[in-house]
Design a protein around this motif. Structure first.
Motif: not given
Length: 162
Positions: A63-75, A103-113
């Motif tokens: 439903r978000s229609s975009r990948p989310l960071t772990a923080k966004e998904l956890a919230a 992109p541009g942030d080596r410490r962050s990951l997106h989670i995607a379907l």
């Protein structure tokens, strides 16, 4: 009409007639309702090879229609980061989600379907909506609207706002 909570409240009234039990009745009903509803949801998702939490994570991503960071998904799914990591690991192993570098942030990951994860959500969401309607079939549309408003007010009063 009486329910099981009325029996508990009657017992309390017999023992402690001085107590105002309205809130106990409401909270007790919410807790019992949560258990019953969760049982119906668990049964539905098991028919589709999923656990309730799996659908929750996959549907949040869908439903978000975009990948989310772990923080966004956890919230969004209201769990801690350690629990989310475990759940995402399990979904990755099933091929339903992937972790992608931001992109541009080596410490962050997106989670995607994955395509498979998106297809699973799309196959089950309509039945899930029908199952929820079935669960609430004891209420007409006006009562459902009223229940939604009351629950929204209670959630907001407890800080569950955006």
């Amino acid at each position: 009409m009486r329910d099981a909570v009325d029996d508990f409240l009657d017992q309390w009234r017999a023992q402690r007639g001085d107590l105002d039990l309205d809130a106990m009745g409401a909270v007790g009903r919410i807790l019992r309702l949560s258990r019953l509803v969760n049982g119906h949801l668990k049964e539905y998702f098991a028919q589709h090879g999923m656990e309730t939490w799996e659908f929750d994570v996959l549907a949040t991503l869908r439903r978000s229609s975009r990948p989310l960071t772990a923080k966004e998904l956890a919230a969004s799914v209201m769990i801690g980061s350690a629990a989310l990591t475990n759940r995402v690991d399990r979904l990755v192993a099933r091929g339903l989600v992937v972790r992608e570098a931001v992109p541009g942030d080596r410490r962050s990951l997106h989670i995607a379907l994955t395509d498979q994860g998106g297809e699973l959500v799309d196959r089950t969401v309509q039945g899930h909506v029908h199952n929820q309607r079935r669960i609430l079939s004891g209420l007409d549309d006006d009562a459902t609207d009223e229940l939604n408003q009351l629950l929204r007010t209670l959630l907001a009063s407890l800080g569950d706002t955006r």
